[in-house]
Enzyme design. Structure first.
Site, PDB file in Angstrom:
ATOM      1  NE  ARG A  36      41.868  25.932  39.710  1.00 65.55           N
ATOM      2  CZ  ARG A  36      40.707  26.408  39.238  1.00 65.55           C
ATOM      3  NH1 ARG A  36      40.543  27.709  39.088  1.00 65.55           N
ATOM      4  NH2 ARG A  36      39.713  25.593  38.932  1.00 65.55           N
ATOM      5  CG  HIS A  60      37.348  35.381  47.338  1.00 66.67           C
ATOM      6  ND1 HIS A  60      38.338  34.480  47.620  1.00 66.67           N
ATOM      7  CD2 HIS A  60      36.815  34.986  46.154  1.00 66.67           C
ATOM      8  CE1 HIS A  60      38.401  33.557  46.664  1.00 66.67           C
ATOM      9  NE2 HIS A  60      37.493  33.850  45.754  1.00 66.67           N
TER      10      HIS A  60
HETATM   11  P1  AMP Z   1      36.526  32.403  42.553  1.00 65.14           P
HETATM   12  O1  AMP Z   1      36.158  32.003  43.934  1.00 65.14           O
HETATM   13  O2  AMP Z   1      37.949  32.107  42.197  1.00 65.14           O
HETATM   14  O3  AMP Z   1      35.534  31.898  41.522  1.00 65.14           O
HETATM   15  O4  AMP Z   1      36.428  33.980  42.504  1.00 65.14           O
HETATM   16  C1  AMP Z   1      35.265  34.658  42.908  1.00 65.14           C
HETATM   17  C2  AMP Z   1      35.388  36.104  42.555  1.00 65.14           C
HETATM   18  O5  AMP Z   1      36.524  36.663  43.218  1.00 65.14           O
HETATM   19  C3  AMP Z   1      35.606  36.331  41.047  1.00 65.14           C
HETATM   20  O6  AMP Z   1      34.862  37.467  40.641  1.00 65.14           O
HETATM   21  C4  AMP Z   1      37.097  36.572  40.971  1.00 65.14           C
HETATM   22  O7  AMP Z   1      37.481  37.351  39.861  1.00 65.14           O
HETATM   23  C5  AMP Z   1      37.336  37.319  42.279  1.00 65.14           C
HETATM   24  N1  AMP Z   1      38.747  37.210  42.644  1.00 65.14           N
HETATM   25  C6  AMP Z   1      39.485  36.086  42.797  1.00 65.14           C
HETATM   26  N2  AMP Z   1      40.768  36.396  43.089  1.00 65.14           N
HETATM   27  C7  AMP Z   1      40.841  37.758  43.115  1.00 65.14           C
HETATM   28  C8  AMP Z   1      41.894  38.692  43.340  1.00 65.14           C
HETATM   29  N3  AMP Z   1      43.135  38.304  43.590  1.00 65.14           N
HETATM   30  N4  AMP Z   1      41.603  40.007  43.284  1.00 65.14           N
HETATM   31  C9  AMP Z   1      40.333  40.429  43.021  1.00 65.14           C
HETATM   32  N5  AMP Z   1      39.306  39.596  42.798  1.00 65.14           N
HETATM   33  C10 AMP Z   1      39.545  38.271  42.835  1.00 65.14           C
END
Ligand code: AMP
Length: 284
Positions: free
Chosen positions: A193, A36
């Site tokens: 997760r 993030h």
């Molecule tokens: P989430 O909080 O899991 O819904 O993710 C929010 C944003 O962060 C989404 O656009 C995800 O694709 C991005 N994201 C989550 N994990 C990663 C990662 N390891 N590398 C790059 N972007 C990420």
């Protein structure tokens, strides 16, 4: 600064717009990590102001999924956002986003439904309605924040492709910026997760990135037949892995590939210790 209401956020954004500042939006579900952080830093580098939304969106979870136990760590999230240079965290309640109505019934809500061709495969196959929930909340966030740029990770590449399609089809005035996957040194893609995994389970989780990197090595050595490339994966899987899918698809429209090329993405989803993990890699 953490803002909980749409009206408060709109006031702040109006002031920024008066000042002629460009606005970046980073939508998240919180439990923020360095993946993030990379999105926030990208936004800060490109935009005058950056809004990070932290919202565990109930309508993108299917019955029986981890909505209730999804990690919520707003205080630590604020520290990370500040370090990354973000300006505001928007952390609304479900009632603020959807009214009390949706708690009674989802029929109270207007949904944005992306095309079936994009959602009947990969994660959409086992997570019915997931991408309707994603597109609906992202569209609402676009209307609330009215960002010039919005930042999404390639970690959720099917989501990224679907959001780009929604923006194009609905002429939404925002530019989508795709950000590369941030991984641990081990190769494991960072994910909120991962918090569910102990060290042994984390080792099992490494199978995903190992399979993807190995397939890419084989591709670079000249193997292009998708069935042959898939065969190379099985050596990395053991009885702790429940393989949901391993698929080769077009990077732009998710069409299935039988012969891999430089516009092919390999997508994988595995359940290990009851935790569902996803990863992907563009070949080349
Ligand atoms: P989430 O909080 O899991 O819904 O993710 C929010 C944003 O962060 C989404 O656009 C995800 O694709 C991005 N994201 C989550 N994990 C990663 C990662 N390891 N590398 C790059 N972007 C990420």
């Amino acid at each position: 600064m953490i803002i909980h209401t749409i009206s408060e956020l709109r006031k702040i954004i109006k002031d920024w717009q008066k000042e002629g500042l460009s606005i970046g939006l980073v939508p998240t579900m919180g439990a923020l990590h360095d993946g993030h952080k990379s999105l926030i830093e990208k936004s800060v580098s490109m935009c005058g102001k950056t809004v990070v939304s932290v919202f565990v969106n109930p309508i993108q979870f299917c019955p029986g999924e981890d909505l209730d136990k999804y990690p919520r760590t707003l205080i630590q999230d604020e520290i990370l956002v500040n370090k990354a240079g973000g300006d505001v965290i928007f952390a609304p309640s479900p009632a603020e986003m959807y009214g009390e109505g949706h708690i009674l019934s989802n029929d109270f809500l207007t949904y944005v439904v992306p095309p079936y061709f994009y959602t009947d495969k990969l994660c959409g196959k086992s997570r019915t309605g997931h991408f309707d929930g994603v597109c609906t909340v992202v569209n609402k966030l676009f209307n609330i924040v009215r960002p010039d740029f919005a930042f999404f990770g390639e970690k959720d590449r099917q989501q990224l492709i679907i959001i780009k399609k929604m923006v194009k089809d609905l002429n939404i005035p925002v530019e989508i910026v795709a950000c590369p996957i941030v991984r641990e040194k081990s190769g494991l893609a960072l994910s909120s997760r991962n918090k569910y995994l102990n060290e042994t389970q984390k080792t099992d989780a490494l199978a995903l990135s190992k399979i993807l990197f190995n397939i890419n090595d084989c591709f670079k050595k000249g193997i292009k037949d998708v069935n042959a490339l898939k065969e190379t994966a099985y050596g990395f899987l053991n009885e702790n892995h429940d393989l949901e899918y391993l698929e080769f698809r077009d990077a732009d429209n998710l069409e299935e590939k039988t012969v891999a090329d430089l516009n092919t993405v390999v997508f994988i989803a595995v359940k290990t210790a009851g935790v569902r993990l996803i990863d992907n890699l563009k070949l080349g």
